[in-house]
Design an enzyme around this catalytic site. Structure first.
Site, PDB file in Angstrom:
ATOM      1  N   GLN A   1       0.833  -1.161  -0.041  1.00 53.23           N
ATOM      2  CA  GLN A   1       0.085   0.115   0.148  1.00 53.23           C
ATOM      3  C   GLN A   1       0.974   1.097   0.001  1.00 53.23           C
ATOM      4  OE1 GLN A   1      -3.048  -0.061  -0.553  1.00 53.23           O
ATOM      5  NE2 GLN A   1      -3.764  -2.279  -0.071  1.00 53.23           N
TER       6      GLN A   1
ATOM      7  N   LYS B   1      -2.308  -3.456  -7.825  1.00 55.99           N
ATOM      8  CA  LYS B   1      -2.337  -2.312  -7.008  1.00 55.99           C
ATOM      9  C   LYS B   1      -1.691  -1.102  -7.734  1.00 55.99           C
ATOM     10  CE  LYS B   1      -2.666  -5.137  -2.784  1.00 55.99           C
ATOM     11  NZ  LYS B   1      -4.133  -5.288  -2.504  1.00 55.99           N
TER      12      LYS B   1
HETATM   13  C1  LIG Z   1      -1.038  -4.473   3.013  1.00 54.67           C
HETATM   14  C2  LIG Z   1      -1.025  -5.505   2.120  1.00 54.67           C
HETATM   15  N1  LIG Z   1      -0.385  -6.526   2.079  1.00 54.67           N
HETATM   16  C3  LIG Z   1      -0.408  -7.689   1.320  1.00 54.67           C
HETATM   17  C4  LIG Z   1      -1.414  -7.806   0.314  1.00 54.67           C
HETATM   18  C5  LIG Z   1      -1.530  -8.964  -0.547  1.00 54.67           C
HETATM   19  O1  LIG Z   1      -1.484  -8.360  -1.953  1.00 54.67           O
HETATM   20  P1  LIG Z   1      -1.758  -9.817  -2.971  1.00 54.67           P
HETATM   21  O2  LIG Z   1      -2.974 -10.280  -2.642  1.00 54.67           O
HETATM   22  O3  LIG Z   1      -1.576  -9.137  -4.202  1.00 54.67           O
HETATM   23  O4  LIG Z   1      -0.479 -10.606  -2.874  1.00 54.67           O
HETATM   24  C6  LIG Z   1      -2.409  -6.621   0.433  1.00 54.67           C
HETATM   25  C7  LIG Z   1      -3.698  -6.674  -0.589  1.00 54.67           C
HETATM   26  O5  LIG Z   1      -4.791  -6.391  -0.202  1.00 54.67           O
HETATM   27  C8  LIG Z   1      -2.349  -5.522   1.121  1.00 54.67           C
HETATM   28  O6  LIG Z   1      -3.099  -4.685   1.236  1.00 54.67           O
END
Ligand SMILES: Cc1ncc(COP(=O)(O)O)c(C=O)c1O
Length: 437
Positions: free
Chosen positions: A212, A235
């Site tokens: 984030q 993201k």
């Molecule tokens: C702070 C944070 N860490 C990890 C993740 C995991 O990301 P991903 O699902 O793309 O692996 C997210 C996704 O929402 C996140 O917001």
């Protein structure tokens, strides 16, 4: 050409934003923390690659294989440059979750790997996380502790959503500190420099969940002093199916591989194999090539706008939303206020008094407003804050003031529909007889 400004100016670059939902309502997309939308330039880059150069990389000597390998490695270099890193220190993964698991598995195998023993954990050692972690940066560490006999400890969170730095002392037993850079619920930006200072004082590795932060703020990973960091492409206006893991070069050299098989090897005999240098050592199998090309195009897009401008834009939208929620009344925001000098990201999560978050989400959705509801994969944080579920609005470069206003109007409707609108405060009127005309 004048610089591109985030907001209304760039909306036309995102085809999905022109569609309608729920009986012709314009889409108000405020769920960019879950995944962001892709501009045409990213979609075009993926499509162009698939149409002209699709081939498996790092194998085969034909023209397409060479072009695909060049495109993949060029993408890696541009993605690395975005976070101030060297190309060879960026491993491309499926998503951030895979990057974080890669680190936890690799450290779990270090004890059996010559040259990596100094990274091994065992009984008596500690892994430290925080109470505001996304499950992706919590569960892999729980599993690592279970496998190695190490103990999981964590920094708590204050009532207003900051990291409680007084809640834990690191010690010589602390081997890893894994923390988020920006909370996906609270918007809180964690004091990474202080955590790095504390971790280095006891010789612990710092692993940063940059999911984030990298998509929303200017981030120079080597300058932060962390040892490893993971984030996802989807993201930051890029495709799904690609994430990134950055690591200090000497550390990646020492770490044992995670997945094993083709492409990550140096010499293979029937008895045993030796492994390629990073990043290939951590990229077994045919990687996600068109996704890498698309992510590099997303990097170009964000760089053309400038990450300072992206961060300022999202901060301004958060300020508008927070002020609007205060005016609305009957809403409890979880997370720190947006005051001058506070580091805070644009994510805003809240609870509407008397209405479950899922009901709020449903009414908003019926008006075309897409938000996230639930525990946002941060269940322990919700438990700590004493809330079952929250509503989360999260923005990106294409979000506008009109989106925020549509959300606020939707929330007024939620309160009216469920009969929980706070009584309007009476206007202050003077009771003195001789009030001036
Ligand atoms: C702070 C944070 N860490 C990890 C993740 C995991 O990301 P991903 O699902 O793309 O692996 C997210 C996704 O929402 C996140 O917001």
């Amino acid at each position: 050409m004048s610089a591109r400004r985030p907001g209304a100016d760039v909306r036309g670059d995102f085809p999905v934003l022109s569609r309608t939902v729920r009986d012709g309502r314009p889409l108000v997309y405020l769920d960019s923390g879950a995944t962001s939308q892709r501009p045409t330039s990213v979609l075009d880059a993926e499509r162009r690659f698939a149409e002209t150069s699709h081939a498996a990389v790092h194998r085969g000597a034909h023209a397409l294989a060479e072009e695909a390998t060049d495109a993949y490695e060029d993408a890696r270099a541009r993605i690395a440059g975005f976070v101030g890193a060297r190309a060879q220190d960026v491993v491309l993964t499926k998503n951030a979750t895979e990057g974080l698991n890669l680190v936890a598995y690799s450290l779990g195998n270090a004890g059996h790997t010559p040259g990596a023993e100094h990274l091994a954990l065992g009984p008596g050692d500690e892994v430290v996380v925080t109470e505001m972690e996304h499950h992706a940066n919590l569960v892999p560490w729980q599993e690592l502790c279970r496998r190695t006999g190490a103990t999981l400890r964590w920094y708590g969170v204050t009532d207003d959503g900051h990291l409680d730095l007084g809640s834990l002392e690191l010690s010589q037993r602390t081997k890893v500190v894994a923390l988020t850079h920006a909370s996906n619920v609270l918007g809180t930006i964690t004091p990474v420099a202080e955590l790095v200072r504390r971790a280095k004082a006891v010789g612990a590795l710092v692993v940063l969940d940059a999911c984030q932060s990298v998509p929303h703020l200017p981030v120079d990973l080597p300058a932060l002093g962390v040892d490893l960091a993971a984030w996802s492409g989807h993201k930051m206006l890029g495709p799904t199916g690609i994430g990134c893991l950055w690591g200090r070069g000497d550390l990646l050299d020492a770490m044992p591989p995670f997945l094993t098989g083709g492409s990550m090897i140096e010499v293979v005999r029937m008895e045993r194999s030796t492994y390629a240098a990073p990043p290939q050592k951590f990229e077994a199998g045919v990687p996600m090539v068109s996704q890498a090309v698309g992510l590099a195009a997303a990097v170009d897009y964000l760089e053309a706008i400038g990450m300072d401008a992206v961060a300022a834009h999202e901060r301004a939208l958060a300020a508008r939303l927070l002020a609007g929620l205060e005016d609305l009344g009957g809403v409890r925001v979880v997370g720190p206020p947006l005051v001058e000098g506070t580091e805070r990201g644009g994510t805003v999560a809240f609870v509407v008094d008397g209405v479950h978050a899922h009901d709020v989400g449903q009414v908003l959705d019926s008006r075309g407003v897409a938000v996230r509801v639930g525990h946002h994969c941060a269940w322990p944080l919700h438990r700590r804050l004493g809330v079952q579920a929250t509503v989360r609005a999260s923005t990106h470069v294409y979000s506008t003031e009109a989106d925020v206003d549509a959300l606020l109007a939707g929330l007024r409707e939620v309160q009216r529909f469920f009969g929980v609108a706070p009584a309007v405060a009476p206007l202050a009127v003077s009771t003195s007889q001789g009030a001036p005309a």
